[in-house]
Design an enzyme around this catalytic site. Structure first.
Site, PDB file in Angstrom:
ATOM      1  N   ASN A   6       0.950  -1.173  -0.295  1.00 30.33           N
ATOM      2  CA  ASN A   6       0.365  -0.137   0.108  1.00 30.33           C
ATOM      3  C   ASN A   6       0.662   1.168   0.144  1.00 30.33           C
ATOM      4  O   ASN A   6       1.832   1.571   1.144  1.00 30.33           O
ATOM      5  CB  ASN A   6      -0.827   0.061   1.125  1.00 30.33           C
ATOM      6  N   ASP A   8       0.302   4.467  -0.374  1.00 32.93           N
ATOM      7  CA  ASP A   8      -0.955   5.532   0.169  1.00 32.93           C
ATOM      8  C   ASP A   8       0.239   6.441   1.063  1.00 32.93           C
ATOM      9  O   ASP A   8       0.252   7.843   0.798  1.00 32.93           O
ATOM     10  CB  ASP A   8      -2.148   5.294   1.230  1.00 32.93           C
ATOM     11  N   HIS A   9       0.529   6.031   1.875  1.00 29.87           N
ATOM     12  CA  HIS A   9       2.396   7.031   2.112  1.00 29.87           C
ATOM     13  C   HIS A   9       3.615   7.546   1.953  1.00 29.87           C
ATOM     14  O   HIS A   9       3.895   8.697   2.555  1.00 29.87           O
ATOM     15  CB  HIS A   9       2.508   5.912   4.517  1.00 29.87           C
ATOM     16  N   HIS A  42      -5.432   4.198  -1.782  1.00 26.71           N
ATOM     17  CA  HIS A  42      -6.477   4.394  -0.976  1.00 26.71           C
ATOM     18  C   HIS A  42      -6.882   5.513  -1.534  1.00 26.71           C
ATOM     19  O   HIS A  42      -6.445   6.912  -0.246  1.00 26.71           O
ATOM     20  CB  HIS A  42      -6.975   3.879  -0.116  1.00 26.71           C
ATOM     21  N   ARG A  44      -8.538   8.575  -1.134  1.00 24.57           N
ATOM     22  CA  ARG A  44     -10.134   8.506   0.643  1.00 24.57           C
ATOM     23  C   ARG A  44     -10.378  10.094  -0.408  1.00 24.57           C
ATOM     24  O   ARG A  44      -9.896  10.784  -1.248  1.00 24.57           O
ATOM     25  CB  ARG A  44      -9.289   9.332   1.997  1.00 24.57           C
ATOM     26  N   ARG A  48      -6.763  12.756   0.988  1.00 22.17           N
ATOM     27  CA  ARG A  48      -5.309  12.977   1.882  1.00 22.17           C
ATOM     28  C   ARG A  48      -4.028  13.207   1.537  1.00 22.17           C
ATOM     29  O   ARG A  48      -3.134  12.604   2.178  1.00 22.17           O
ATOM     30  CB  ARG A  48      -5.579  12.775   2.819  1.00 22.17           C
ATOM     31  N   GLU A  68      -8.292   0.524  -3.234  1.00 20.94           N
ATOM     32  CA  GLU A  68      -8.951   0.669  -2.511  1.00 20.94           C
ATOM     33  C   GLU A  68     -10.738   1.724  -2.493  1.00 20.94           C
ATOM     34  O   GLU A  68     -10.162   2.903  -3.164  1.00 20.94           O
ATOM     35  CB  GLU A  68      -8.744   0.383  -0.376  1.00 20.94           C
ATOM     36  N   THR A  98      -7.358   6.434  10.142  1.00 16.64           N
ATOM     37  CA  THR A  98      -6.598   5.505   8.616  1.00 16.64           C
ATOM     38  C   THR A  98      -7.946   4.326   9.186  1.00 16.64           C
ATOM     39  O   THR A  98      -9.001   4.565  10.515  1.00 16.64           O
ATOM     40  CB  THR A  98      -5.581   4.644   9.034  1.00 16.64           C
ATOM     41  N   THR A  99      -8.204   3.545   8.695  1.00 21.52           N
ATOM     42  CA  THR A  99      -9.394   2.935   8.353  1.00 21.52           C
ATOM     43  C   THR A  99     -10.067   1.870   9.890  1.00 21.52           C
ATOM     44  O   THR A  99      -8.997   1.106   9.621  1.00 21.52           O
ATOM     45  CB  THR A  99      -9.581   1.527   6.871  1.00 21.52           C
ATOM     46  N   GLU A 147     -10.488  -9.224   2.893  1.00 18.76           N
ATOM     47  CA  GLU A 147      -9.349  -8.763   3.052  1.00 18.76           C
ATOM     48  C   GLU A 147      -9.929  -9.234   4.437  1.00 18.76           C
ATOM     49  O   GLU A 147     -11.246  -7.725   4.838  1.00 18.76           O
ATOM     50  CB  GLU A 147      -9.285  -7.523   2.856  1.00 18.76           C
ATOM     51  N   HIS A 186      -3.366  -4.386   7.499  1.00 16.69           N
ATOM     52  CA  HIS A 186      -4.239  -3.296   8.309  1.00 16.69           C
ATOM     53  C   HIS A 186      -3.433  -3.537   9.595  1.00 16.69           C
ATOM     54  O   HIS A 186      -3.120  -4.639  10.282  1.00 16.69           O
ATOM     55  CB  HIS A 186      -5.349  -2.885   8.837  1.00 16.69           C
ATOM     56  N   GLY A 187      -2.170  -2.545  10.010  1.00 12.18           N
ATOM     57  CA  GLY A 187      -1.399  -3.058  11.486  1.00 12.18           C
ATOM     58  C   GLY A 187      -0.384  -4.172  11.411  1.00 12.18           C
ATOM     59  O   GLY A 187       0.335  -3.640  11.699  1.00 12.18           O
ATOM     60  N   HIS A 209       2.071   1.289   5.750  1.00 14.48           N
ATOM     61  CA  HIS A 209       2.166   2.487   7.048  1.00 14.48           C
ATOM     62  C   HIS A 209       3.687   1.861   6.944  1.00 14.48           C
ATOM     63  O   HIS A 209       4.325   2.165   7.188  1.00 14.48           O
ATOM     64  CB  HIS A 209       1.663   2.744   7.964  1.00 14.48           C
TER      65      HIS A 209
HETATM   66  N1  PXP Z   1      -5.937  -2.818   3.805  1.00 11.65           N
HETATM   67  C1  PXP Z   1      -7.081  -2.230   3.370  1.00 11.65           C
HETATM   68  C2  PXP Z   1      -7.926  -2.390   3.644  1.00 11.65           C
HETATM   69  C3  PXP Z   1      -6.262  -0.511   4.349  1.00 11.65           C
HETATM   70  O1  PXP Z   1      -7.018   0.143   4.842  1.00 11.65           O
HETATM   71  C4  PXP Z   1      -5.705  -0.392   4.921  1.00 11.65           C
HETATM   72  C5  PXP Z   1      -5.054   0.857   5.123  1.00 11.65           C
HETATM   73  O2  PXP Z   1      -4.911   1.542   4.190  1.00 11.65           O
HETATM   74  C6  PXP Z   1      -3.877  -1.280   4.493  1.00 11.65           C
HETATM   75  C7  PXP Z   1      -4.874  -2.706   3.719  1.00 11.65           C
HETATM   76  C8  PXP Z   1      -2.732  -1.361   5.313  1.00 11.65           C
HETATM   77  O3  PXP Z   1      -2.454  -1.016   6.319  1.00 11.65           O
HETATM   78  P1  PXP Z   1      -1.567  -0.579   6.763  1.00 11.65           P
HETATM   79  O4  PXP Z   1      -1.302   0.968   6.125  1.00 11.65           O
HETATM   80  O5  PXP Z   1      -2.002  -0.337   8.547  1.00 11.65           O
HETATM   81  O6  PXP Z   1       0.003  -1.339   7.094  1.00 11.65           O
END
Ligand code: PXP
Length: 238
Positions: A6, A8-9, A42, A44, A48, A68, A98-99, A147, A186-187, A209
């Site tokens: 991912n 995004d960051h 993602h 959003r 952001r 996403e 975050t989600t 997921e 996630h996480g 992240h």
């Molecule tokens: N999967 C989904 C569906 C998410 O929304 C996110 C966070 O945007 C992630 C995975 C990745 O999460 P993380 O950035 O905490 O690794």
């Protein structure tokens, strides 16, 4: 087991200074070259991090793109134009950092949005809590995958970790038994991902992240992707 990165960051960092760099599409190409199996982003609704004008360069840079998206028509229109390989439908509220939790699988618009994506040959996954009813409902809605939200596992204190892991294992088994593919994310970090990667029913982890942050200290995105891939492979073997 596939690794989805991912990115995004990378955009978070770019947007923090209103600059053009670092470029998420360049990052996408780099993580793919380093062995990531797909790129996840993602956009959003508040843009952001990933912005809508990032999407086409990301599509070109990513042999497999997982978009996403919130379950709203505006995002459906973007998805139909972009043609990602996968659309992962996620809950989205403006207030959250975050989600925060899984999708409400009873949303009225969900069947129509899933159907429209599938008609366009876009595979659909639903980002859900590891919960029996959510898995069953996702299968009955015709999603290609769930997921599983690993946030509760990642945040659990020592006394709860095993219970949260078991919820993921049970949900993965139910997903398989229901004929639906199982992804998770996630996480997840280098410290906590091994027990999740060892769950045989899970075919894909999406990690953002921590992997992007680790690139700062491990010597770059390539090294970070390789570290996550290696840990996933060794967790599977053991
Ligand atoms: N999967 C989904 C569906 C998410 O929304 C996110 C966070 O945007 C992630 C995975 C990745 O999460 P993380 O950035 O905490 O690794």
């Amino acid at each position: 087991m596939r690794l989805g990165v991912n990115i995004d960051h990378v955009a978070t960092l770019r947007n923090a200074r209103g600059e053009r760099y670092p470029d998420p599409a360049v990052a996408a190409a780099r993580v793919v070259a380093a062995g990531a199996d797909l790129v996840t982003c993602h956009p959003r609704l508040d843009q952001r991090h990933i912005r809508f004008d990032d999407l086409y360069a990301l599509r070109r840079a990513s042999p497999v793109l997982n978009l996403e998206m919130a379950a709203v028509d505006f995002m459906l229109e973007h998805a139909l134009r972009l043609q990602p390989d996968w659309a992962c439908i996620v809950p989205e509220t403006r207030e959250e950092v975050t989600t925060e939790g899984g999708l409400d699988v009873d949303l009225v618009d969900l069947p129509r949005i899933i159907e429209a994506l599938k008609q366009a040959s876009i595979k659909v996954s639903l980002f859900i809590d590891p919960d029996d009813r959510a898995v069953r409902r996702s299968a009955s809605l015709g999603a290609d995958a769930v997921e599983l939200h690993t946030g509760a596992y990642a945040q659990a204190d020592a006394s709860e970790t095993q219970m949260e892991l078991q919820r993921l294992i049970d949900a993965a088994n139910l997903g398989l038994a229901s004929g639906i593919a199982v992804h998770a994310g996630h996480g997840l970090t280098l410290d906590n991902l091994s027990p999740v990667a060892a769950i045989t029913g899970i075919q894909e982890l999406n990690i953002g992240h921590a992997l992007i942050c680790d690139a700062l200290f491990l010597g770059g995105l390539e090294a970070s992707v390789k570290a996550y891939k290696a840990l996933m492979a060794s967790a599977r073997e053991s």
